[in-house]
Design a protein around this motif. Structure first.
Motif, short mmCIF file in Angstrom:
data_model
loop_
_atom_site.label_atom_id
_atom_site.label_comp_id
_atom_site.label_asym_id
_atom_site.label_seq_id
_atom_site.Cartn_x
_atom_site.Cartn_y
_atom_site.Cartn_z
N TYR A 11 9.54 2.64 1.51
CA TYR A 11 10.44 3.12 0.52
C TYR A 11 10.07 4.16 -0.05
CZ TYR A 11 13.65 1.84 -3.15
OH TYR A 11 14.56 1.85 -4.19
N LEU A 12 10.91 5.35 -0.09
CA LEU A 12 10.67 6.77 -0.64
C LEU A 12 10.66 6.45 -1.98
CD1 LEU A 12 10.48 9.50 0.74
CD2 LEU A 12 13.01 9.85 0.24
N THR A 13 9.50 7.13 -2.66
CA THR A 13 9.23 7.13 -4.08
C THR A 13 9.29 8.58 -4.78
OG1 THR A 13 6.88 7.14 -3.89
CG2 THR A 13 7.79 5.10 -3.97
N HIS A 14 8.82 9.56 -3.99
CA HIS A 14 8.71 10.80 -4.48
C HIS A 14 9.88 11.49 -4.80
CE1 HIS A 14 7.43 15.10 -4.51
NE2 HIS A 14 6.39 14.67 -4.15
N PRO A 15 10.27 11.95 -6.08
CA PRO A 15 11.52 12.33 -6.74
C PRO A 15 11.99 13.55 -5.87
CG PRO A 15 9.95 11.89 -8.51
CD PRO A 15 9.06 11.71 -7.19
N ALA A 16 10.90 14.54 -5.55
CA ALA A 16 11.54 15.73 -4.68
C ALA A 16 12.05 15.41 -3.21
CB ALA A 16 10.65 16.89 -4.97
N ALA A 17 11.40 14.38 -2.75
CA ALA A 17 11.96 13.99 -1.40
C ALA A 17 13.15 13.25 -1.47
CB ALA A 17 10.53 13.07 -0.66
N THR A 18 13.15 12.39 -2.45
CA THR A 18 14.44 11.91 -2.71
C THR A 18 15.58 12.61 -2.80
OG1 THR A 18 13.20 9.76 -3.63
CG2 THR A 18 15.47 10.14 -4.17
N ALA A 19 15.33 13.54 -3.80
CA ALA A 19 16.31 14.67 -4.07
C ALA A 19 16.94 15.31 -2.77
CB ALA A 19 15.98 15.41 -5.13
N PRO A 30 5.90 17.54 2.31
CA PRO A 30 4.64 17.02 1.78
C PRO A 30 3.48 18.00 1.87
CG PRO A 30 5.10 16.05 3.89
CD PRO A 30 6.21 16.86 3.60
N GLU A 31 3.49 18.95 2.40
CA GLU A 31 2.47 19.78 2.42
C GLU A 31 2.28 20.72 1.21
OE1 GLU A 31 0.57 20.16 5.34
OE2 GLU A 31 1.91 18.46 6.25
N ARG A 32 3.61 20.72 0.43
CA ARG A 32 3.52 21.51 -0.78
C ARG A 32 3.98 20.55 -1.95
NH1 ARG A 32 7.93 23.55 0.79
NH2 ARG A 32 9.41 22.54 -0.62
N CYS A 33 3.26 20.60 -3.04
CA CYS A 33 3.38 19.63 -4.34
C CYS A 33 4.60 20.25 -5.04
CB CYS A 33 2.25 19.74 -5.19
SG CYS A 33 2.82 18.66 -6.73
N ASP A 34 5.53 19.30 -4.80
CA ASP A 34 6.79 19.59 -5.91
C ASP A 34 6.83 18.68 -6.83
OD1 ASP A 34 7.90 22.10 -4.53
OD2 ASP A 34 8.84 20.69 -3.11
N CYS A 35 5.69 17.78 -7.48
CA CYS A 35 5.84 16.71 -8.23
C CYS A 35 6.19 17.52 -9.82
CB CYS A 35 4.55 16.13 -8.19
SG CYS A 35 4.16 15.36 -6.67
N ASP A 36 6.82 16.37 -10.48
CA ASP A 36 6.79 16.97 -11.71
C ASP A 36 5.49 16.46 -12.36
OD1 ASP A 36 6.87 14.40 -12.87
OD2 ASP A 36 9.00 14.32 -12.39
N PRO A 37 4.91 17.05 -13.47
CA PRO A 37 3.76 16.69 -14.03
C PRO A 37 3.42 15.19 -14.26
CG PRO A 37 4.55 18.61 -15.11
CD PRO A 37 5.71 18.11 -14.37
N ALA A 38 4.41 14.39 -14.47
CA ALA A 38 4.19 12.99 -14.66
C ALA A 38 4.01 12.29 -13.40
CB ALA A 38 5.43 12.31 -15.33
N GLY A 66 0.75 -1.43 -0.03
CA GLY A 66 -0.13 0.13 -0.13
C GLY A 66 0.86 1.25 -0.11
N ILE A 67 0.16 2.46 0.26
CA ILE A 67 0.80 3.66 0.22
C ILE A 67 1.03 4.20 1.50
CG2 ILE A 67 0.64 6.09 -0.48
CD1 ILE A 67 1.15 3.90 -2.68
N GLY A 68 2.21 4.62 2.16
CA GLY A 68 2.25 4.95 3.52
C GLY A 68 2.40 6.53 3.64
N ALA A 69 2.64 7.34 2.56
CA ALA A 69 2.27 8.64 2.85
C ALA A 69 2.32 9.19 1.41
CB ALA A 69 3.65 9.27 3.26
N ARG A 70 1.62 10.33 1.17
CA ARG A 70 1.35 10.96 -0.12
C ARG A 70 1.80 12.43 -0.01
NH1 ARG A 70 -1.84 8.20 -3.40
NH2 ARG A 70 -2.97 6.41 -2.25
N CYS A 71 1.97 13.04 -1.25
CA CYS A 71 2.24 14.42 -1.47
C CYS A 71 0.98 15.15 -1.29
CB CYS A 71 2.66 14.49 -2.96
SG CYS A 71 3.13 16.21 -3.60
N ALA A 72 0.96 16.52 -1.02
CA ALA A 72 -0.33 17.43 -1.07
C ALA A 72 -0.99 17.11 -2.25
CB ALA A 72 0.26 18.87 -0.88
N CYS A 73 -0.76 16.75 -3.18
CA CYS A 73 -1.46 16.61 -4.62
C CYS A 73 -2.25 15.26 -4.63
CB CYS A 73 -0.65 17.03 -5.96
SG CYS A 73 0.61 15.61 -6.31
#
Length: 172
Positions: free
Chosen positions: A56-64, A155-163, A26-33
């Motif tokens: 396991y960390l998946t979010h590119p901005a969190a990983t960076a 995680p309170e601010r979306c830094d996701c790339d559009p994909a 499952g998912i343990g945490a999500r981005c604001a989006c």
């Protein structure tokens, strides 16, 4: 708390990591989006491989953000914090909490007593302790909480790339 992963979540995480997802619980945490940030993975993958990294960390901005902190020497400073009795004890408790969370999904002899990120005595992987902190919530993993505080990402601010955003299509 683990949320079920939808097919869309699996697609997003595959795009985030550049590989097909395996053993997803499952998912343990999500981005604001709403995009996945932490995947929760079975302690034994479908092919039988033991997998100690439950969170396991998946979010590119969190990983960076975690990578930047590892590269700039912050990891050594965080390691020194373990000498503080309160921080060391809380980090040991985080290790035990991590093991208990994973054990609820099966005991795997090959990884018994092994959590992630160097717990309970070392700070070895900021990605792993950040993933644990995000999934478990504030106050569970003191080093993960510090990584979140110092990393310049939230995680309170979306830094996701559009994909990676939940509302955008995954490129094929």
């Amino acid at each position: 708390m683990i949320e079920p992963a939808s097919e869309r979540d699996l697609e997003i995480m595959a795009a985030q990591l550049g590989r097909t997802m395996r053993g997803v619980l499952g998912i343990g945490a999500r981005c604001a989006c709403g995009a996945p940030t932490v995947v929760v993975t079975s302690p034994r993958l479908p092919d039988g491989t033991p997998f100690p990294t439950f969170y396991y960390l998946t979010h590119p901005a969190a990983t960076a953000a975690a990578s930047r902190l590892e590269a700039d020497g912050t990891m050594a400073a965080l390691q020194e914090r373990l000498a503080e009795p309160e921080v060391g004890a809380a980090y040991a408790a985080a290790h035990e909490a991590y093991l208990a969370d994973r054990a609820a999904h099966g005991e795997v002899e090959e990884i018994a007593g092994i959590s992630a990120g160097g717990m309970p005595t070392r700070v070895k992987c900021l990605h792993a302790v950040l993933a644990h902190a995000l999934a478990a919530g504030p106050g569970v993993n003191p080093i993960g909480d510090l990584v979140l505080e110092l990393g310049g990402w939230s995680p309170e601010r979306c830094d996701c790339d559009p994909a990676s955003r939940g509302e955008h299509p995954i490129p094929r």
